[in-house]
Design an enzyme around this catalytic site. Sequence first.
Site, PDB file in Angstrom:
ATOM      1  CG  HIS A 164      -1.973  -1.079   1.162  1.00  0.00           C
ATOM      2  ND1 HIS A 164      -2.806  -1.339   0.104  1.00  0.00           N
ATOM      3  CD2 HIS A 164      -2.217  -2.044   2.082  1.00  0.00           C
ATOM      4  CE1 HIS A 164      -3.530  -2.413   0.371  1.00  0.00           C
ATOM      5  NE2 HIS A 164      -3.187  -2.861   1.574  1.00  0.00           N
ATOM      6  CG  ASP A 221      -5.346  -5.930  -0.558  1.00  0.00           C
ATOM      7  OD1 ASP A 221      -5.410  -6.888   0.232  1.00  0.00           O
ATOM      8  OD2 ASP A 221      -5.357  -4.746  -0.173  1.00  0.00           O
TER       9      ASP A 221
END
Length: 433
Positions: free
Chosen positions: A261, A312
Amino acid sequence: MFWCEWAWLDGAPRAGVLVDVDGPLIRDVTTVDTPPAGARRLPGLSLPGLANGHSHAFHRALRGRTGGRGTFWTWRETMYAVADRLDPESYRRLAAAVYAEMVLAGITSVGEFHYLHHPSGGRYDDPTAMGAALVAAAEDAGIRLTLLDTCYLSAGFGAPAEGVQRRFADADADSWAHRLEEFTVDSQRVRLGAAVHSVRAVPAEQVPVVAEWSRRAGAPLHVHLSEQRKENEACLAAHGCTPAQLLESLGALGPGTTAVHATHLDERDIAVLGGSGTGVCLCPTTEADLGDGIGPASALAAAGSPLSVGSDGHSVLDVLGEAQAVEAGQRLRAENRGHFTTNAQLAMATAHRGLGWNAGRIAPGCRADLVSVALDGPRLAGVPMAAVPVHARADDVRHVVADGEHVVRNGAHERFPDAAQRLGAVIEELHGT
Ligand SMILES: [Zn+2]
Protein backbone atom coordinates in the site's frame (compact mmCIF):
# COMPACT_ATOMS: atom_id res chain seq x y z
CA MET A 1 8.37 -25.65 -27.55
CA PHE A 2 5.92 -22.78 -27.89
CA TRP A 3 5.78 -20.56 -30.94
CA CYS A 4 4.35 -17.10 -30.24
CA GLU A 5 2.78 -15.17 -33.11
CA TRP A 6 4.09 -12.10 -31.24
CA ALA A 7 6.01 -11.91 -27.95
CA TRP A 8 7.25 -9.11 -25.70
CA LEU A 9 11.04 -9.45 -25.84
CA ASP A 10 13.55 -7.01 -24.37
CA GLY A 11 10.99 -4.25 -24.00
CA ALA A 12 9.26 -4.48 -27.38
CA PRO A 13 6.91 -6.72 -29.38
CA ARG A 14 8.64 -9.15 -31.76
CA ALA A 15 6.99 -11.33 -34.42
CA GLY A 16 7.50 -15.12 -34.61
CA VAL A 17 9.18 -16.04 -31.31
CA LEU A 18 10.08 -19.63 -30.53
CA VAL A 19 10.41 -20.41 -26.82
CA ASP A 20 12.18 -23.68 -26.04
CA VAL A 21 11.22 -24.98 -22.63
CA ASP A 22 13.10 -27.38 -20.38
CA GLY A 23 10.90 -28.46 -17.46
CA PRO A 24 9.82 -25.30 -15.60
CA LEU A 25 12.52 -23.11 -17.24
CA ILE A 26 13.07 -21.39 -20.57
CA ARG A 27 16.05 -22.97 -22.34
CA ASP A 28 16.23 -20.78 -25.41
CA VAL A 29 14.42 -17.96 -27.22
CA THR A 30 14.79 -17.43 -30.98
CA THR A 31 12.82 -15.76 -33.76
CA VAL A 32 11.47 -17.82 -36.67
CA ASP A 33 8.79 -16.86 -39.18
CA THR A 34 6.80 -20.08 -39.08
CA PRO A 35 6.17 -22.53 -36.24
CA PRO A 36 8.39 -25.63 -36.51
CA ALA A 37 6.76 -29.07 -36.36
CA GLY A 38 5.79 -30.02 -32.83
CA ALA A 39 5.75 -26.45 -31.46
CA ARG A 40 2.51 -25.29 -29.85
CA ARG A 41 1.22 -22.12 -31.47
CA LEU A 42 0.21 -19.23 -29.22
CA PRO A 43 -1.82 -16.64 -31.14
CA GLY A 44 -1.87 -12.92 -30.32
CA LEU A 45 0.79 -11.22 -28.18
CA SER A 46 2.55 -13.30 -25.53
CA LEU A 47 3.62 -11.40 -22.43
CA PRO A 48 5.74 -12.72 -19.55
CA GLY A 49 3.80 -14.32 -16.68
CA LEU A 50 1.98 -11.81 -14.47
CA ALA A 51 2.67 -11.55 -10.74
CA ASN A 52 0.05 -10.84 -8.10
CA GLY A 53 2.15 -9.32 -5.32
CA HIS A 54 -0.52 -9.17 -2.63
CA SER A 55 -3.46 -11.52 -2.10
CA HIS A 56 -5.76 -12.54 0.70
CA ALA A 57 -7.50 -15.40 -1.13
CA PHE A 58 -10.50 -15.52 1.20
CA HIS A 59 -11.37 -11.85 0.65
CA ARG A 60 -12.66 -12.94 -2.78
CA ALA A 61 -15.74 -14.25 -0.94
CA LEU A 62 -16.65 -10.62 -0.11
CA ARG A 63 -16.91 -9.40 -3.72
CA GLY A 64 -20.29 -7.71 -4.12
CA ARG A 65 -21.33 -8.57 -0.57
CA THR A 66 -20.21 -5.57 1.51
CA GLY A 67 -22.87 -3.14 0.35
CA GLY A 68 -20.42 -0.58 -0.99
CA ARG A 69 -20.85 1.70 2.04
CA GLY A 70 -18.93 2.61 5.21
CA THR A 71 -15.15 2.72 5.68
CA PHE A 72 -12.18 0.38 5.70
CA TRP A 73 -13.02 -0.33 9.36
CA THR A 74 -16.69 -1.28 8.74
CA TRP A 75 -15.62 -3.41 5.73
CA ARG A 76 -13.21 -5.20 8.06
CA GLU A 77 -16.10 -6.42 10.24
CA THR A 78 -17.64 -8.24 7.23
CA MET A 79 -14.23 -9.67 6.34
CA TYR A 80 -13.82 -10.99 9.89
CA ALA A 81 -17.21 -12.75 9.69
CA VAL A 82 -16.07 -14.72 6.61
CA ALA A 83 -12.70 -15.47 8.21
CA ASP A 84 -14.51 -16.99 11.16
CA ARG A 85 -16.28 -19.61 8.99
CA LEU A 86 -13.28 -21.11 7.22
CA ASP A 87 -11.62 -24.39 8.11
CA PRO A 88 -8.69 -26.09 6.31
CA GLU A 89 -11.03 -27.98 3.95
CA SER A 90 -13.17 -25.01 2.86
CA TYR A 91 -10.08 -22.74 2.79
CA ARG A 92 -8.45 -25.11 0.29
CA ARG A 93 -11.53 -25.26 -1.96
CA LEU A 94 -12.03 -21.48 -1.87
CA ALA A 95 -8.34 -20.71 -2.46
CA ALA A 96 -8.06 -23.25 -5.31
CA ALA A 97 -11.00 -21.62 -7.09
CA VAL A 98 -9.60 -18.12 -6.50
CA TYR A 99 -6.17 -19.20 -7.75
CA ALA A 100 -7.86 -20.70 -10.83
CA GLU A 101 -9.44 -17.27 -11.45
CA MET A 102 -5.95 -15.76 -11.13
CA VAL A 103 -4.41 -18.24 -13.60
CA LEU A 104 -7.20 -17.47 -16.07
CA ALA A 105 -6.19 -13.79 -15.69
CA GLY A 106 -2.58 -14.63 -16.67
CA ILE A 107 -1.15 -14.65 -13.13
CA THR A 108 1.62 -17.22 -12.68
CA SER A 109 2.91 -16.21 -9.20
CA VAL A 110 0.91 -15.06 -6.20
CA GLY A 111 2.07 -13.67 -2.87
CA GLU A 112 -0.46 -14.90 -0.35
CA PHE A 113 -0.44 -12.75 2.79
CA HIS A 114 -1.76 -15.49 5.04
CA TYR A 115 -2.82 -14.81 8.62
CA LEU A 116 -5.78 -17.18 9.12
CA HIS A 117 -3.70 -19.59 11.17
CA HIS A 118 -5.77 -21.05 14.00
CA PRO A 119 -9.30 -22.30 14.72
CA SER A 120 -11.54 -20.18 16.93
CA GLY A 121 -10.44 -20.58 20.51
CA GLY A 122 -7.72 -23.17 20.00
CA ARG A 123 -5.06 -24.71 17.83
CA TYR A 124 -5.16 -27.27 15.01
CA ASP A 125 -3.29 -30.52 15.73
CA ASP A 126 -1.10 -29.53 12.82
CA PRO A 127 -0.35 -25.82 13.38
CA THR A 128 0.44 -25.44 9.65
CA ALA A 129 -2.94 -26.89 8.53
CA MET A 130 -4.32 -23.63 7.11
CA GLY A 131 -1.05 -22.79 5.31
CA ALA A 132 -0.91 -26.33 3.95
CA ALA A 133 -4.44 -25.81 2.58
CA LEU A 134 -3.10 -22.86 0.53
CA VAL A 135 -0.13 -24.90 -0.69
CA ALA A 136 -2.51 -27.65 -1.86
CA ALA A 137 -4.78 -25.03 -3.48
CA ALA A 138 -1.87 -23.59 -5.45
CA GLU A 139 -0.85 -27.07 -6.61
CA ASP A 140 -4.47 -27.73 -7.63
CA ALA A 141 -4.72 -24.53 -9.66
CA GLY A 142 -1.23 -24.60 -11.24
CA ILE A 143 0.03 -21.29 -9.85
CA ARG A 144 3.35 -20.55 -8.09
CA LEU A 145 2.78 -19.57 -4.48
CA THR A 146 4.88 -17.49 -2.13
CA LEU A 147 3.23 -18.25 1.18
CA LEU A 148 3.82 -15.12 3.24
CA ASP A 149 3.14 -16.55 6.66
CA THR A 150 2.04 -13.52 8.61
CA CYS A 151 2.94 -12.61 12.15
CA TYR A 152 -0.15 -11.09 13.82
CA LEU A 153 0.00 -10.59 17.56
CA SER A 154 -2.22 -7.75 18.72
CA ALA A 155 -5.31 -5.69 17.97
CA GLY A 156 -3.31 -2.49 17.88
CA PHE A 157 -0.07 -1.23 19.40
CA GLY A 158 0.01 -3.76 22.21
CA ALA A 159 -3.74 -4.26 22.79
CA PRO A 160 -4.53 -8.00 22.88
CA ALA A 161 -6.16 -9.61 19.83
CA GLU A 162 -9.94 -9.70 20.15
CA GLY A 163 -12.74 -11.85 18.69
CA VAL A 164 -11.87 -13.32 15.29
CA GLN A 165 -8.39 -11.78 15.53
CA ARG A 166 -7.56 -14.61 17.95
CA ARG A 167 -7.63 -16.90 14.89
CA PHE A 168 -4.79 -14.82 13.45
CA ALA A 169 -2.71 -14.40 16.58
CA ASP A 170 0.36 -16.24 17.82
CA ALA A 171 1.62 -15.75 21.38
CA ASP A 172 4.71 -13.91 20.17
CA ALA A 173 7.09 -13.75 17.21
CA ASP A 174 9.05 -16.76 18.48
CA SER A 175 5.86 -18.88 18.37
CA TRP A 176 5.23 -17.57 14.85
CA ALA A 177 8.80 -18.54 13.84
CA HIS A 178 8.33 -21.96 15.41
CA ARG A 179 5.34 -22.63 13.11
CA LEU A 180 7.44 -21.75 10.08
CA GLU A 181 10.18 -24.10 11.21
CA GLU A 182 7.54 -26.87 11.27
CA PHE A 183 6.53 -26.12 7.70
CA THR A 184 8.13 -28.39 5.14
CA VAL A 185 7.37 -27.47 1.57
CA ASP A 186 8.18 -30.04 -1.06
CA SER A 187 7.20 -28.31 -4.27
CA GLN A 188 8.96 -26.43 -7.05
CA ARG A 189 5.93 -24.14 -7.19
CA VAL A 190 5.86 -23.05 -3.57
CA ARG A 191 8.20 -21.10 -1.33
CA LEU A 192 7.80 -19.69 2.15
CA GLY A 193 8.07 -16.03 3.00
CA ALA A 194 7.42 -13.92 6.06
CA ALA A 195 5.11 -11.03 6.79
CA VAL A 196 4.58 -8.53 9.55
CA HIS A 197 0.86 -7.84 9.38
CA SER A 198 1.38 -4.15 10.22
CA VAL A 199 2.93 -2.01 12.93
CA ARG A 200 -0.55 -2.11 14.49
CA ALA A 201 -0.61 -5.89 14.84
CA VAL A 202 3.04 -6.62 15.70
CA PRO A 203 4.54 -4.78 18.71
CA ALA A 204 7.81 -3.01 17.85
CA GLU A 205 10.00 -5.24 19.99
CA GLN A 206 8.72 -8.34 18.11
CA VAL A 207 9.35 -7.02 14.57
CA PRO A 208 13.13 -7.76 14.55
CA VAL A 209 12.44 -11.47 15.20
CA VAL A 210 10.43 -11.66 11.97
CA ALA A 211 12.94 -9.57 10.01
CA GLU A 212 15.81 -11.73 11.25
CA TRP A 213 13.96 -14.95 10.34
CA SER A 214 13.43 -13.73 6.77
CA ARG A 215 17.08 -12.66 6.42
CA ARG A 216 18.35 -15.98 7.72
CA ALA A 217 16.01 -17.93 5.43
CA GLY A 218 16.68 -15.69 2.41
CA ALA A 219 12.90 -15.34 2.25
CA PRO A 220 10.84 -12.31 1.18
CA LEU A 221 9.42 -10.12 3.97
CA HIS A 222 6.17 -8.22 3.35
CA VAL A 223 4.35 -5.71 5.55
CA HIS A 224 1.14 -3.66 5.27
CA LEU A 225 2.23 -0.03 5.54
CA SER A 226 0.29 3.20 6.05
CA GLU A 227 -2.87 2.11 4.23
CA GLN A 228 -4.93 4.25 6.59
CA ARG A 229 -4.23 7.65 8.19
CA LYS A 230 -5.51 6.19 11.47
CA GLU A 231 -2.58 3.74 11.51
CA ASN A 232 -0.12 6.63 11.10
CA GLU A 233 -1.79 8.62 13.89
CA ALA A 234 -1.74 5.65 16.28
CA CYS A 235 1.91 4.92 15.43
CA LEU A 236 2.84 8.53 16.02
CA ALA A 237 1.07 8.45 19.40
CA ALA A 238 2.74 5.16 20.43
CA HIS A 239 6.25 5.67 19.01
CA GLY A 240 6.62 9.32 18.00
CA CYS A 241 7.31 8.41 14.37
CA THR A 242 5.59 7.11 11.24
CA PRO A 243 5.25 3.37 10.46
CA ALA A 244 7.95 3.54 7.72
CA GLN A 245 10.39 5.25 10.08
CA LEU A 246 9.57 2.78 12.85
CA LEU A 247 10.27 -0.17 10.53
CA GLU A 248 13.54 1.44 9.45
CA SER A 249 14.65 1.85 13.08
CA LEU A 250 13.83 -1.84 13.66
CA GLY A 251 15.96 -3.02 10.72
CA ALA A 252 12.95 -4.30 8.79
CA LEU A 253 13.47 -2.38 5.52
CA GLY A 254 15.75 -3.17 2.55
CA PRO A 255 15.70 -4.87 -0.85
CA GLY A 256 14.27 -8.08 0.65
CA THR A 257 11.25 -6.22 2.04
CA THR A 258 8.05 -5.23 0.26
CA ALA A 259 5.81 -2.56 1.79
CA VAL A 260 2.19 -3.07 0.75
CA HIS A 261 0.00 0.00 0.00
CA ALA A 262 2.35 2.81 1.20
CA THR A 263 -0.56 5.17 0.68
CA HIS A 264 -0.14 7.89 3.30
CA LEU A 265 3.57 8.81 3.37
CA ASP A 266 5.50 11.96 4.14
CA GLU A 267 8.67 13.08 2.31
CA ARG A 268 10.95 11.35 4.80
CA ASP A 269 9.02 8.06 4.48
CA ILE A 270 9.50 8.15 0.71
CA ALA A 271 13.24 8.79 1.13
CA VAL A 272 13.55 6.00 3.71
CA LEU A 273 11.70 3.44 1.55
CA GLY A 274 13.40 4.42 -1.72
CA GLY A 275 16.84 4.88 -0.19
CA SER A 276 16.78 1.40 1.36
CA GLY A 277 15.62 -0.21 -1.90
CA THR A 278 12.45 -1.44 -0.19
CA GLY A 279 9.90 -2.64 -2.74
CA VAL A 280 6.39 -1.19 -2.74
CA CYS A 281 3.33 -3.21 -3.77
CA LEU A 282 0.43 -1.00 -4.82
CA CYS A 283 -3.13 -2.34 -4.83
CA PRO A 284 -5.01 0.52 -6.50
CA THR A 285 -8.34 -1.24 -7.17
CA THR A 286 -8.57 -2.36 -3.54
CA GLU A 287 -7.38 1.04 -2.31
CA ALA A 288 -10.17 2.58 -4.40
CA ASP A 289 -12.72 -0.01 -3.22
CA LEU A 290 -11.94 0.70 0.43
CA GLY A 291 -11.54 4.45 0.03
CA ASP A 292 -7.94 4.33 1.24
CA GLY A 293 -6.47 7.06 -0.94
CA ILE A 294 -3.87 7.31 -3.72
CA GLY A 295 -0.23 6.76 -2.75
CA PRO A 296 2.83 8.61 -4.14
CA ALA A 297 3.82 5.91 -6.67
CA SER A 298 5.87 8.20 -8.95
CA ALA A 299 7.83 9.67 -6.05
CA LEU A 300 8.52 6.21 -4.62
CA ALA A 301 9.81 4.94 -7.97
CA ALA A 302 11.99 8.03 -8.37
CA ALA A 303 13.37 7.53 -4.84
CA GLY A 304 14.46 3.97 -5.68
CA SER A 305 11.62 1.64 -4.68
CA PRO A 306 10.86 -1.12 -7.23
CA LEU A 307 7.08 -1.18 -7.71
CA SER A 308 4.78 -4.17 -7.97
CA VAL A 309 1.00 -4.56 -7.89
CA GLY A 310 -1.48 -6.81 -6.12
CA SER A 311 -5.19 -7.49 -6.23
CA ASP A 312 -5.34 -7.70 -2.40
CA GLY A 313 -9.09 -7.90 -1.58
CA HIS A 314 -9.95 -9.07 -5.12
CA SER A 315 -12.84 -6.69 -5.77
CA VAL A 316 -11.13 -6.79 -9.18
CA LEU A 317 -8.74 -9.54 -10.25
CA ASP A 318 -6.75 -8.07 -13.11
CA VAL A 319 -3.03 -7.42 -12.67
CA LEU A 320 -2.67 -5.58 -16.00
CA GLY A 321 -5.59 -3.43 -14.86
CA GLU A 322 -3.84 -2.76 -11.52
CA ALA A 323 -0.73 -1.43 -13.27
CA GLN A 324 -2.92 0.73 -15.52
CA ALA A 325 -4.73 1.99 -12.39
CA VAL A 326 -1.39 3.01 -10.82
CA GLU A 327 -0.76 5.26 -13.82
CA ALA A 328 -4.35 6.53 -13.75
CA GLY A 329 -4.08 7.32 -10.04
CA GLN A 330 -0.91 9.36 -10.54
CA ARG A 331 -2.61 11.33 -13.33
CA LEU A 332 -5.52 12.11 -11.02
CA ARG A 333 -3.17 13.02 -8.20
CA ALA A 334 -0.77 15.18 -10.26
CA GLU A 335 -3.24 16.46 -12.86
CA ASN A 336 -0.89 15.50 -15.70
CA ARG A 337 -0.16 12.44 -17.86
CA GLY A 338 2.62 9.97 -18.52
CA HIS A 339 4.09 8.90 -15.18
CA PHE A 340 4.98 5.33 -16.15
CA THR A 341 6.01 4.10 -19.61
CA THR A 342 4.52 0.94 -21.11
CA ASN A 343 7.56 -1.03 -19.96
CA ALA A 344 7.40 0.48 -16.47
CA GLN A 345 3.74 -0.58 -16.19
CA LEU A 346 4.54 -4.04 -17.54
CA ALA A 347 7.42 -4.29 -15.03
CA MET A 348 4.91 -3.70 -12.19
CA ALA A 349 2.56 -6.36 -13.56
CA THR A 350 5.38 -8.91 -13.94
CA ALA A 351 7.31 -8.16 -10.72
CA HIS A 352 8.05 -11.65 -9.42
CA ARG A 353 11.29 -10.59 -7.67
CA GLY A 354 9.59 -9.48 -4.44
CA LEU A 355 8.03 -12.95 -4.28
CA GLY A 356 11.40 -14.64 -4.69
CA TRP A 357 11.04 -16.02 -8.24
CA ASN A 358 13.24 -15.65 -11.31
CA ALA A 359 10.38 -14.88 -13.68
CA GLY A 360 8.80 -11.96 -15.50
CA ARG A 361 10.94 -12.02 -18.65
CA ILE A 362 10.82 -14.21 -21.72
CA ALA A 363 14.50 -15.09 -21.53
CA PRO A 364 16.70 -18.19 -21.08
CA GLY A 365 16.98 -19.32 -17.46
CA CYS A 366 13.71 -17.67 -16.36
CA ARG A 367 10.61 -19.59 -15.37
CA ALA A 368 8.78 -20.70 -18.51
CA ASP A 369 5.70 -18.47 -18.31
CA LEU A 370 3.82 -17.10 -21.32
CA VAL A 371 0.55 -15.18 -21.24
CA SER A 372 -1.02 -14.77 -24.65
CA VAL A 373 -3.40 -11.86 -25.12
CA ALA A 374 -5.96 -12.09 -27.93
CA LEU A 375 -5.75 -9.21 -30.39
CA ASP A 376 -8.96 -9.92 -32.31
CA GLY A 377 -11.49 -8.48 -29.87
CA PRO A 378 -13.02 -4.99 -29.97
CA ARG A 379 -10.99 -3.65 -27.02
CA LEU A 380 -7.64 -3.99 -28.78
CA ALA A 381 -8.82 -3.38 -32.36
CA GLY A 382 -6.62 -0.68 -33.90
CA VAL A 383 -4.34 -0.46 -30.86
CA PRO A 384 -0.65 -0.43 -31.89
CA MET A 385 1.12 -3.62 -30.78
CA ALA A 386 3.55 -1.59 -28.64
CA ALA A 387 0.62 -0.18 -26.61
CA VAL A 388 -1.21 -3.47 -26.01
CA PRO A 389 0.19 -4.04 -22.46
CA VAL A 390 -1.33 -0.76 -21.23
CA HIS A 391 -4.77 -1.48 -22.76
CA ALA A 392 -5.19 -5.26 -22.45
CA ARG A 393 -7.17 -6.60 -19.51
CA ALA A 394 -7.53 -9.94 -17.79
CA ASP A 395 -10.40 -11.04 -20.03
CA ASP A 396 -8.19 -10.68 -23.12
CA VAL A 397 -5.97 -13.52 -21.83
CA ARG A 398 -6.48 -16.70 -23.91
CA HIS A 399 -3.50 -18.95 -23.17
CA VAL A 400 -1.31 -19.27 -20.10
CA VAL A 401 1.86 -21.31 -19.81
CA ALA A 402 3.12 -21.49 -16.22
CA ASP A 403 6.38 -23.27 -15.37
CA GLY A 404 6.25 -24.84 -18.84
CA GLU A 405 2.74 -26.24 -18.35
CA HIS A 406 0.01 -25.10 -20.73
CA VAL A 407 -2.51 -24.44 -17.97
CA VAL A 408 -5.03 -22.22 -19.80
CA ARG A 409 -6.07 -23.02 -23.39
CA ASN A 410 -8.45 -20.90 -25.38
CA GLY A 411 -9.63 -19.15 -22.22
CA ALA A 412 -10.38 -22.35 -20.26
CA HIS A 413 -8.49 -23.67 -17.25
CA GLU A 414 -7.18 -27.12 -18.21
CA ARG A 415 -7.61 -28.63 -14.74
CA PHE A 416 -10.73 -26.69 -13.70
CA PRO A 417 -12.88 -26.17 -16.80
CA ASP A 418 -15.67 -25.45 -14.28
CA ALA A 419 -13.66 -22.79 -12.41
CA ALA A 420 -16.54 -20.30 -12.25
CA GLN A 421 -19.02 -22.84 -10.88
CA ARG A 422 -16.53 -24.00 -8.25
CA LEU A 423 -15.89 -20.44 -7.13
CA GLY A 424 -19.60 -19.55 -7.00
CA ALA A 425 -20.48 -22.73 -5.10
CA VAL A 426 -17.88 -22.35 -2.34
CA ILE A 427 -18.67 -18.66 -1.82
CA GLU A 428 -22.42 -19.33 -1.59
CA GLU A 429 -21.74 -22.15 0.85
CA LEU A 430 -19.69 -19.80 3.06
CA HIS A 431 -22.45 -17.21 3.12
CA GLY A 432 -25.23 -19.78 3.44
CA THR A 433 -26.96 -18.45 0.30
ZN1 LIG B 1 -3.62 -6.81 2.50
